[in-house]
Design a protein around this motif. Structure first.
Motif, PDB file in Angstrom:
ATOM      1  N   UNK A 245      20.583  49.260 -30.915  1.00 39.96           N
ATOM      2  CA  UNK A 245      21.044  48.532 -32.103  1.00 39.96           C
ATOM      3  C   UNK A 245      19.922  47.742 -32.766  1.00 39.96           C
ATOM      4  N   UNK A 246      18.868  47.432 -32.042  1.00 40.50           N
ATOM      5  CA  UNK A 246      17.755  46.659 -32.592  1.00 40.50           C
ATOM      6  C   UNK A 246      16.680  47.548 -33.204  1.00 40.50           C
ATOM      7  N   UNK A 247      17.028  48.766 -33.569  1.00 40.99           N
ATOM      8  CA  UNK A 247      16.050  49.688 -34.141  1.00 40.99           C
ATOM      9  C   UNK A 247      15.700  49.297 -35.579  1.00 40.99           C
ATOM     10  N   UNK A 248      14.704  49.970 -36.119  1.00 45.35           N
ATOM     11  CA  UNK A 248      14.312  49.748 -37.508  1.00 45.35           C
ATOM     12  C   UNK A 248      15.393  50.257 -38.446  1.00 45.35           C
ATOM     13  N   UNK A 249      15.470  49.680 -39.606  1.00 45.78           N
ATOM     14  CA  UNK A 249      16.502  50.067 -40.569  1.00 45.78           C
ATOM     15  C   UNK A 249      16.269  51.473 -41.121  1.00 45.78           C
ATOM     16  N   UNK A 250      15.051  51.980 -41.009  1.00 41.99           N
ATOM     17  CA  UNK A 250      14.752  53.306 -41.530  1.00 41.99           C
ATOM     18  C   UNK A 250      15.059  54.415 -40.523  1.00 41.99           C
ATOM     19  N   UNK A 251      15.467  54.056 -39.319  1.00 42.63           N
ATOM     20  CA  UNK A 251      15.764  55.040 -38.280  1.00 42.63           C
ATOM     21  C   UNK A 251      17.264  55.276 -38.221  1.00 42.63           C
ATOM     22  N   UNK A 252      17.651  56.526 -38.013  1.00 42.82           N
ATOM     23  CA  UNK A 252      19.066  56.868 -37.969  1.00 42.82           C
ATOM     24  C   UNK A 252      19.742  56.384 -36.704  1.00 42.82           C
ATOM     25  N   UNK A 253      21.029  56.748 -36.586  1.00 39.46           N
ATOM     26  CA  UNK A 253      21.818  56.306 -35.433  1.00 39.46           C
ATOM     27  C   UNK A 253      21.390  56.977 -34.140  1.00 39.46           C
ATOM     28  N   UNK A 254      20.845  58.184 -34.231  1.00 34.27           N
ATOM     29  CA  UNK A 254      20.448  58.909 -33.033  1.00 34.27           C
ATOM     30  C   UNK A 254      20.068  60.328 -33.363  1.00 34.27           C
ATOM     31  N   UNK A 255      20.096  61.184 -32.383  1.00 35.94           N
ATOM     32  CA  UNK A 255      19.773  62.595 -32.559  1.00 35.94           C
ATOM     33  C   UNK A 255      20.563  63.431 -31.586  1.00 35.94           C
ATOM     34  N   UNK A 256      20.395  64.720 -31.685  1.00 33.31           N
ATOM     35  CA  UNK A 256      21.103  65.635 -30.795  1.00 33.31           C
ATOM     36  C   UNK A 256      20.276  66.882 -30.580  1.00 33.31           C
ATOM     37  N   UNK A 285      12.653  58.501 -32.271  1.00 34.85           N
ATOM     38  CA  UNK A 285      12.303  57.607 -33.366  1.00 34.85           C
ATOM     39  C   UNK A 285      12.528  56.139 -33.006  1.00 34.85           C
ATOM     40  N   UNK A 286      13.312  55.889 -31.958  1.00 33.05           N
ATOM     41  CA  UNK A 286      13.614  54.521 -31.532  1.00 33.05           C
ATOM     42  C   UNK A 286      14.085  54.578 -30.083  1.00 33.05           C
ATOM     43  N   UNK A 287      14.087  53.446 -29.374  1.00 27.34           N
ATOM     44  CA  UNK A 287      14.593  53.446 -27.994  1.00 27.34           C
ATOM     45  C   UNK A 287      16.050  53.898 -27.919  1.00 27.34           C
ATOM     46  N   UNK A 288      16.372  54.592 -26.845  1.00 31.60           N
ATOM     47  CA  UNK A 288      17.711  55.170 -26.641  1.00 31.60           C
ATOM     48  C   UNK A 288      18.431  54.351 -25.581  1.00 31.60           C
TER      49      UNK A 288
END
Length: 506
Positions: A245-256, A285-288
């Motif tokens: 939840x503390x990711x950058x605003x330019x990064x999406x919710x996740x991936x698959x 793109x961000x911590x999972x």
């Protein structure tokens, strides 16, 4: 048949009352593996028996999963192999304690006290020394029972039943009778879901994609248990990850990541290796912080019959599994398979296709083609063909040269084909190589409507295509420096009379 119940505790608080617990049954995997959740644990346990239930508890021990395994003992090779497999795989799923007993409540009581086996002695002798918190119905009256001098289940069981029921309630007598096997266990069995959908919250935030493999294996183990309960396999599954939840605003919710297999399987090791190869190409793109695994359509899996004698040839990976793993590592374009074609032209006799087509679970077999009898060529075929024929120099007598003059040994073998490769609406134009290129026919000036010049869009550039017409005479030639060569002489083209090198003999 003696009932065999197994009790699995996802949480084990290790209170002071269970100080005598065996270290092997406590929290040895708590720091290495995420804690098990009851839903995922039930999905995995369905492969052992359909008779499993969740026993709720409002104590610090939490809910327990109980399995009735007497009917599955022979299927898994006996009591000892079944117990070893349950213990090994449950540890991978984060189970903190597991025990066996003839009744479900006895198995739960032993698991809470860190005692693994309760099958060797009579139940009254096994349950007598256990503390009061081992059974929930007794633990609710622990304070009153302690004032009466009862510190163990054996002391409570020795009290007069009528007085115990009047001063407390009948639930404590029912629980004691069920634990001692005097009353049957009654549960609502957990049903098998139609689709697999499991999630896992990671114990820490992960920045590298390959580090997701430990949590993904946790979910794949549940998937294989769910498939084994249906005697089925899977050809595709989908792994999703959610960013912190503390990711950058330019990064999406996740991936698959969607994984396809060449054949129906539920082999845990193969699925893990295949997923690991795909994760090696992923950049997060961000911590999972959370993983989820989804599988919609299980397919029937033909089981391999067990052999009386050891079969070492069946222990390794199959060819399809090896191709899947190499394709995931190198890419689909780097792993190809040959497809034979009935054609006289050497460069068209073999077509190379991806071994594992993208987006498909299994490479479809080639369409049936009419049988075209091909005559055995009078000349030997070379072991290696050049990607593009190499034009050779000639001496004054028009003899081919390649590191010196070539000696023609066998030939000629005449090949004519490819003339049918024409597209309607195109005009043929010949080039210097002897191949026929086809240019799009420009519309005639007499049929052009000059009134619509301003409204009509510009005409596209002429399209050039190649018709692979082959008019050749093949020879086997010898070079003192290059060995045996396969060359051909062109005919009836703008470059008629030219010599080309097409192959080499090993």
């Amino acid at each position: 048949m003696t009932p065999i119940w197994a009790a699995l505790l996802p949480h084990f608080p290790c209170p002071a009352a269970s100080a005598r617990a065996s270290p092997a049954c406590s929290t040895e995997a708590a720091h290495a593996t995420p804690l098990a959740d009851m839903q995922g644990l039930a999905l995995w346990a369905q492969q052992f028996t359909p008779r499993l239930a969740c026993v709720p508890s409002d104590t610090v021990f939490g809910d327990a999963l109980v399995l009735e395994l007497s009917a599955s003992e022979r299927l898994f090779g006996g009591r000892q192999p079944l117990a070893r497999r349950l213990l090994r795989e449950s540890r991978e799923l984060g189970v903190q304690a597991i025990s066996w007993a003839p009744t479900s409540l006895a198995a739960i009581a032993l698991a809470r006290c860190g005692i693994r086996h309760g099958m060797g002695q009579p139940l009254p002798q096994v349950l007598a020394p256990l503390p009061l918190h081992a059974i929930d119905a007794v633990a609710r009256h622990a304070e009153l029972l302690s004032q009466l001098g009862c510190q163990s289940l054996g002391a409570v069981h020795a009290l007069p039943r009528g007085a115990l029921a009047r001063r407390m309630d009948t639930g404590i007598l029912t629980a004691l009778d069920q634990a001692h096997g005097l009353l049957p266990d009654r549960y609502s069995w957990i049903s098998l879901p139609a689709r697999f959908d499991a999630r896992l919250e990671l114990p820490m935030r992960i920045d590298q994609a390959d580090a997701l493999m430990q949590g993904a294996r946790h979910l794949l183990l549940q998937l294989c248990g769910w498939l084994a309960a249906q005697r089925a396999g899977v050809r595709s599954f989908r792994l999703r990850w959610c960013h912190d939840a503390m990711r950058s605003r330019h990064v999406g919710d996740g991936g698959e990541l969607t994984i396809h297999t060449a054949s129906t399987t539920r082999d845990l090791q193969h699925l893990c290796r295949l997923l690991q190869e795909h994760l090696a190409h992923v950049e997060l793109q961000a911590p999972v912080g959370e993983l989820s695994l989804h599988a919609d359509t299980p397919e029937a899996l033909q089981e391999r019959s067990a052999s009386l004698l050891p079969d070492k040839t069946a222990d390794g990976e199959s060819l399809e599994q090896v191709l899947e793993r190499i394709t995931a590592r190198l890419g689909a374009d780097q792993v190809q398979r040959p497809l034979l074609r009935p054609d006289h032209r050497p460069e068209w006799q073999v077509q190379w296709l991806p071994a594992q087509p993208a987006g498909k679970a299994k490479a479809a077999p080639p369409a049936a083609q009419p049988h075209v009898p091909l005559h055995v060529p009078p000349l030997a075929q070379p072991s290696f063909l050049l990607p593009t024929p190499l034009q050779l120099l000639q001496d004054k007598q028009s003899r081919p040269l390649y590191h010196g003059p070539l000696q023609l040994l066998l030939g000629p073998q005449r090949i004519e084909g490819g003339w049918w490769h024409r597209s309607p609406g195109f005009l043929p134009v010949s080039d210097a190589d002897g191949d026929t290129h086809i240019d799009e026919a420009a519309p005639g000036s007499d049929h052009r409507d000059h009134r619509n010049d301003r409204e009509s869009p510009p005409k596209p550039a002429p399209i050039t295509q190649t018709a692979h017409t082959a008019l050749r005479d093949y020879w086997v030639a010898h070079s003192p420096h290059a060995g045996l060569l396969w060359i051909f002489h062109t005919r009836l083209s703008a470059n008629s009379g030219a010599w080309f090198l097409h192959g080499r003999f090993a």
